[in-house]
Motif scaffolding. Structure first.
Motif, PDB file in Angstrom:
ATOM      1  N   LEU B 127      17.386  17.480  -7.818  1.00 34.98           N
ATOM      2  CA  LEU B 127      16.372  16.735  -8.561  1.00 34.98           C
ATOM      3  C   LEU B 127      15.828  17.600  -9.699  1.00 34.98           C
ATOM      4  CD1 LEU B 127      14.312  15.733  -5.414  1.00 34.98           C
ATOM      5  CD2 LEU B 127      15.791  14.182  -6.648  1.00 34.98           C
ATOM      6  N   PRO B 128      16.670  18.023 -10.642  1.00 38.13           N
ATOM      7  CA  PRO B 128      16.204  18.983 -11.644  1.00 38.13           C
ATOM      8  C   PRO B 128      14.937  18.499 -12.355  1.00 38.13           C
ATOM      9  CG  PRO B 128      18.496  18.398 -12.009  1.00 38.13           C
ATOM     10  CD  PRO B 128      18.026  17.569 -10.886  1.00 38.13           C
ATOM     11  N   LEU B 129      13.969  19.383 -12.457  1.00 39.43           N
ATOM     12  CA  LEU B 129      12.694  19.047 -13.090  1.00 39.43           C
ATOM     13  C   LEU B 129      12.196  20.263 -13.842  1.00 39.43           C
ATOM     14  CD1 LEU B 129      10.265  17.255 -10.612  1.00 39.43           C
ATOM     15  CD2 LEU B 129      11.084  16.420 -12.806  1.00 39.43           C
ATOM     16  N   ASP B 130      11.671  20.040 -15.027  1.00 36.39           N
ATOM     17  CA  ASP B 130      11.037  21.122 -15.764  1.00 36.39           C
ATOM     18  C   ASP B 130       9.539  21.063 -15.488  1.00 36.39           C
ATOM     19  OD1 ASP B 130       9.892  22.831 -17.487  1.00 36.39           O
ATOM     20  OD2 ASP B 130      10.892  22.076 -19.287  1.00 36.39           O
ATOM     21  N   PRO B 131       8.984  22.067 -14.816  1.00 33.67           N
ATOM     22  CA  PRO B 131       7.567  21.990 -14.416  1.00 33.67           C
ATOM     23  C   PRO B 131       6.613  21.895 -15.591  1.00 33.67           C
ATOM     24  CG  PRO B 131       8.672  23.869 -13.382  1.00 33.67           C
ATOM     25  CD  PRO B 131       9.619  23.312 -14.377  1.00 33.67           C
ATOM     26  N   GLU B 132       7.052  22.308 -16.782  1.00 37.17           N
ATOM     27  CA  GLU B 132       6.119  22.351 -17.905  1.00 37.17           C
ATOM     28  C   GLU B 132       6.087  21.051 -18.708  1.00 37.17           C
ATOM     29  OE1 GLU B 132       4.233  24.744 -17.666  1.00 37.17           O
ATOM     30  OE2 GLU B 132       5.515  25.789 -16.222  1.00 37.17           O
ATOM     31  N   ARG B 133       6.991  20.121 -18.415  1.00 26.89           N
ATOM     32  CA  ARG B 133       7.018  18.895 -19.237  1.00 26.89           C
ATOM     33  C   ARG B 133       5.854  17.973 -18.894  1.00 26.89           C
ATOM     34  NH1 ARG B 133      12.592  15.911 -19.538  1.00 26.89           N
ATOM     35  NH2 ARG B 133      11.403  14.549 -20.917  1.00 26.89           N
ATOM     36  N   LEU B 134       5.440  17.209 -19.888  1.00 26.62           N
ATOM     37  CA  LEU B 134       4.372  16.235 -19.655  1.00 26.62           C
ATOM     38  C   LEU B 134       4.954  15.046 -18.904  1.00 26.62           C
ATOM     39  CD1 LEU B 134       2.208  15.915 -22.875  1.00 26.62           C
ATOM     40  CD2 LEU B 134       1.695  17.087 -20.736  1.00 26.62           C
ATOM     41  N   VAL B 135       4.230  14.558 -17.914  1.00 25.21           N
ATOM     42  CA  VAL B 135       4.706  13.421 -17.145  1.00 25.21           C
ATOM     43  C   VAL B 135       4.868  12.182 -18.039  1.00 25.21           C
ATOM     44  CG1 VAL B 135       4.005  11.768 -15.367  1.00 25.21           C
ATOM     45  CG2 VAL B 135       3.912  14.217 -14.911  1.00 25.21           C
ATOM     46  N   GLY B 136       4.011  12.065 -19.040  1.00 24.91           N
ATOM     47  CA  GLY B 136       4.108  10.925 -19.947  1.00 24.91           C
ATOM     48  C   GLY B 136       5.452  10.810 -20.644  1.00 24.91           C
ATOM     49  N   ASP B 137       6.172  11.933 -20.769  1.00 24.53           N
ATOM     50  CA  ASP B 137       7.472  11.919 -21.451  1.00 24.53           C
ATOM     51  C   ASP B 137       8.630  11.647 -20.507  1.00 24.53           C
ATOM     52  OD1 ASP B 137       6.113  12.582 -23.728  1.00 24.53           O
ATOM     53  OD2 ASP B 137       6.402  14.746 -23.470  1.00 24.53           O
ATOM     54  N   LEU B 138       8.352  11.505 -19.207  1.00 24.63           N
ATOM     55  CA  LEU B 138       9.447  11.374 -18.247  1.00 24.63           C
ATOM     56  C   LEU B 138       9.819   9.910 -18.023  1.00 24.63           C
ATOM     57  CD1 LEU B 138       8.287  13.922 -15.511  1.00 24.63           C
ATOM     58  CD2 LEU B 138       9.723  14.329 -17.505  1.00 24.63           C
TER      59      LEU B 138
END
Lengths: 363, 509
Positions: B127-138
């Motif tokens: 489940l690759p995830l970038d911890p620093e990204r904004l949730v609004g952009d996902l």
């Protein structure tokens, strides 16, 4: 054992109708305790407030006062209720009331001392127009720029108060008044523009008649006409209203406009009748009290009629209590505040039911 | 019985007027993917909320890991090792992934350490995830990952997933299943709630079926057909909607280069949408929620006004016409949200009939409402669409979801639309009512109306559509003939896996 509030599937119509009555009773009890603590006989105080204005020793005077006070309250509250039903919050009826009075009186006084049957009707139109125009400021700012009508309408009250002060010391000041602030006394000195008591001793003037007409008008509008349906729809479910074809901007203009016009009318009838003249302290808070009246009456025209009468009763009864048994004015205001408090508190029971302890399970 | 991770014994919970759970008993073994199957309103949500400490049962016991288990709140449930991914995400769009994860934890570690463990756990489970990204952009699929990772960081023994695939494309579903299988192989039990039968057959080893709050059966879903499962769930064989006659006629609705900015911060812009709809045709529009479905319906219903010339009804430009004007011309619609959009919950059915029926049913005269006629219209809807209600003066909000939906669909169909646009016609509706609604839509098309069905239920779209397309980020995929489309093709039209990687494809245990 514990108390639990349980949401009702649908608000109980029975309780909803009964809450104003229960609120009045609760106010009498809590108020009675307060009057007792202040050293008065609670039963006597309650009697003076609720009974004596109608049937006491001075009833011949106070009965007339009742309609004089109730008239503008009902007229303004009816106008406000249209907006409140649609979720449009006009808090500035006091300002619209002032401007209606100033414009209406100004138009009348411009003709002084002409005598014509047309002057008073013209003043009525001018009063309604003044209130309407004042309400159009928050309405247009809201529809064009998305401002909050609560803030704008409220702040315009203070602007209106300053206009009133300026008018009574400047433009509309009585030229024969030896420099005192305040306009000519329309009710006393200018018969063609006056709003007289129509039936002696009853307190009925054109404003009371207008209030009754407004009640009927609002009742028909809300129950029979498309506009009333759209107002209720917009308050109930704004998205559904848009989907149904309601134009929100039109609704804002209509309800704020009606609220302003009726408040303006109330101001005009007051200045040409009971108050008699434009003065610095002409306004006495009807525009704010009418908000309470509108909610006390459940935003329903007939409810507002009754609530207006009740509110006027507590005003007059309160004054009697001050003079007859020396209750402080603050206690009377507290008493009126209790009425609104208990009404809102009782609303809980319309939407929730109380359960004791744990719910029994029925399989 | 000590080998069960979670054991429920006679759980009962009643709400005013409805028993949500009645004597529910079943158990979940360690490392098992257990399906909880049932229609909307069968009591699945109440049951899992009980396990998660959100609802207190009126009667019955639970045992977790062999010891009595009665969580007073979700905090206690989490401490015991129960984690839950809700159907509706509870994420803050303006915060980063790591911040959102920290907010959901009872005792979050330091920022740097948290980011590291998010990376580690998310990579380990594909489940690759970038911890620093904004949730609004996902994307929706990635947001779900945030929720899942948040749960996994707490090393749960039981993971509850409530309708997890309703926001995913078929490709994203496949990736999710890999993750869940890997988790199960490592010993985590999963309680999987769904009413999608094929998914349950593909994923779960054991199933408990709920109907009207009661357990009506348990089975190994891999050994049952979807039809058998459906019958257990519904309690009777389902009527399959049929299409009769109907040849595509002249073009009724023509949309060309329709673009609209997003109506608000969280809306979706429509981008260059073009299609035409013929008489007698049903166009199914799929897509993951939030890709422009609401906005497209609003542009067609007249709630949003588009540039001139973009929406034409029988050649007439209606792009600038308001909802009532479009109704007059025969373009009717039914939005997704029943309570508050297609119906006013606090108002009576008569008033709700008036809501859209005013013009075509002539329910007003000179601005005055003809209440008797409006009531008659409401009665006709109730009669024709078998709406279960005490009467026309009942508040719309007091009706069950399925009954209100039948009323809303019936209200539009009885007005004889020339073009009917409907969003999520059977969302949250029980199977019998759903079949009835689909049949009504098919009949409407057979009688020569053009119908657009926007839905997230792909099975539904495949069942009734002549043509199919999908919305993806406000764009409409090229329209294809529905018959013969493979699930892969449909998934690609919906945006594929949205570039999510599937790094654990061989994780099947």
């Amino acid at each position: 054992m514990k108390l639990k509030l349980e949401r009702r599937a649908a608000p109980s119509a029975l309780v909803s109708g009964a809450t104003p009555v229960l609120a009045v009773i609760a106010t009498m009890i809590a108020g009675g305790v307060m009057f007792w603590a202040l050293g008065a006989n609670p039963a006597e105080a309650i009697r003076i407030i609720f009974w004596d204005p109608l049937f006491g020793d001075f009833a011949s005077y106070t009965r007339g006062q009742l309609l004089i006070k109730a008239g503008p309250l009902i007229l303004i509250a009816i106008g406000l209720s249209l907006g409140f039903k649609a979720g449009i919050w006009n808090i500035g009826a006091e300002g619209q009331y002032i401007i209606g009075a100033v414009v209406g009186a100004g138009v009348g006084l411009a003709f002084y001392p002409t005598e014509s049957r047309l002057i008073f009707p013209l003043m009525v139109l001018a009063g309604a127009f003044g209130g309407w125009a004042w309400a159009m400021i928050p309405a247009l700012l809201k529809t064009r720029l998305g401002t909050n009508e609560i803030l704008v309408s409220l702040m315009l009250v203070y602007v209106a108060q300053n206009i009133l002060a300026s008018m009574s010391t400047g433009l509309l000041r009585n030229p024969d008044g030896m420099g005192f602030p305040g306009s000519r006394n329309i009710a006393r000195d200018f018969p063609a523009a006056a709003n007289p008591e129509l039936i002696a001793g009853t307190g009925i003037h054109w404003g009371v008649v207008a209030a009754l007409i407004a009640v009927i008008f609002a009742y028909v509008l809300m129950t029979r006409h498309r506009m009333g349906f759209q107002i209720r729809l917009a308050g109930e479910a704004p998205k559904a209203a848009r989907f149904g074809g309601v134009r929100p901007r039109r609704l804002i203009l209509f309800t704020l406009g009606m609220g302003g016009a009726l408040a303006g009318l109330a101001g005009l009838f007051e200045v040409a009748g009971p108050a008699g003249q434009i003065s610095i302290d002409f306004n006495s808070g009807y525009g704010f009290t009418a908000i309470i009246v509108a909610f006390l009456g459940r935003l329903h025209p007939l409810g507002i009629l009754l609530a207006g009468l009740l509110m006027a009763l507590t005003y007059i009864g309160g004054e009697l209590a001050q003079t007859m048994i020396g209750m402080p004015a603050a206690a009377i205001q507290l008493f009126q505040g209790m009425l609104l408090f208990f009404l809102l508190a009782m609303d809980v029971f319309a939407n929730y039911r109380i359960r004791l302890g744990r719910t029994e399970v029925k399989a | 019985m000590t080998d069960a991770l979670l054991r429920l014994d006679g759980l009962t919970k009643a709400y005013p007027g409805v028993v949500a759970n009645s004597d529910v008993t079943f158990q979940i073994k360690p490392g098992e993917v257990h399906a909880l199957l049932g229609e909307n309103g069968a009591g699945k949500s109440t049951l899992v909320k009980t396990i998660y400490g959100l609802v207190k049962p009126d009667a019955g016991q639970m045992h977790f890991g062999g010891v009595p288990f009665a969580p007073a709140n979700p905090h206690a449930a989490r401490a015991a090792g129960v984690a839950m991914v809700f159907q509706h995400f509870s994420l803050f769009e303006a915060l980063s992934v790591a911040e959102n994860v920290a907010l959901g934890m009872d005792d979050p570690p330091g920022r740097r350490q948290l980011s590291a463990s998010i990376r580690e756990v998310s990579a380990a489970y594909g489940l690759p995830l970038d911890p620093e990204r904004l949730v609004g952009d996902l994307s929706a699929g990635e947001r779900q990952r945030v929720e899942i990772v948040r749960c996994l960081l707490q090393n749960p023994k039981l993971l509850i997933m409530d309708e997890p695939t309703s926001v995913l494309t078929p490709q994203e579903v496949e990736i999710l299943f890999h993750t869940l299988r890997k988790l199960a192989s490592e010993g985590t039990s999963i309680l999987y709630i769904s009413h999608k039968l094929e998914e349950i057959r593909a994923l779960c080893e054991d199933a408990t079926v709920l109907r009207l709050g009661k357990v009506v059966g348990t089975c190994d879903p891999r050994e049952k057909t979807a039809a058998e499962l459906a019958e257990m769930m519904v309690g009777s064989a389902l009527h399959v909607p049929e299409r009769t006659g109907g040849e595509a006629g002249e073009v009724l609705l023509e949309v060309s280069s329709l673009s609209l900015p997003a109506p608000n911060e969280f809306g979706t812009a429509l981008r260059d949408i073009s299609f035409s709809l013929r008489a007698g045709e049903i166009l199914g529009i799929g897509g993951v929620a939030g890709n422009g479905q609401d906005e497209l319906l609003a542009a067609l219903s007249g709630e949003s006004l588009a540039a001139p010339g973009t929406v034409k009804l029988s050649g007439q430009d209606v792009s600038r016409a308001r909802p009532d004007a479009r109704r007059r011309l025969g373009l009717l619609s039914a939005p997704e949200e029943r309570l508050g959009h297609s119906a006013a919950p606090g108002m009576s059915l008569t008033e709700n009939a008036l809501l859209t029926g005013e013009i075509r049913e002539e329910l007003t005269a000179n601005g005055f409402i003809r209440w008797a006629k409006a009531r008659g219209f409401a009665e006709r809807i109730i009669e024709a669409f078998d709406v279960r209600t005490p009467g026309t003066e009942t508040a719309a909000g007091a009706l069950s979801g399925g009954n209100l939906q039948k009323f809303v669909i019936g209200r539009e169909i009885l007005q004889k639309p020339r073009v009917f646009v409907v969003n999520q016609p059977t969302w949250g509706v029980d199977a019998a009512a759903a079949a009835q609604i689909r049949q009504a839509v098919l009949d409407l098309a057979s009688e020569g109306a053009g119908v657009i069905v926007i839905s997230q239920d792909l099975d539904e779209l495949m069942e009734i559509s002549d043509h199919f397309s999908a919305l993806n980020e406000g764009r409409l995929a090229p329209i294809r003939i529905a018959r013969g489309l493979s699930i892969e093709e449909i998934g690609l039209m919906m945006g594929g896996a949205h570039d999510m990687q599937d790094v654990a494809p061989e994780a099947r245990a």
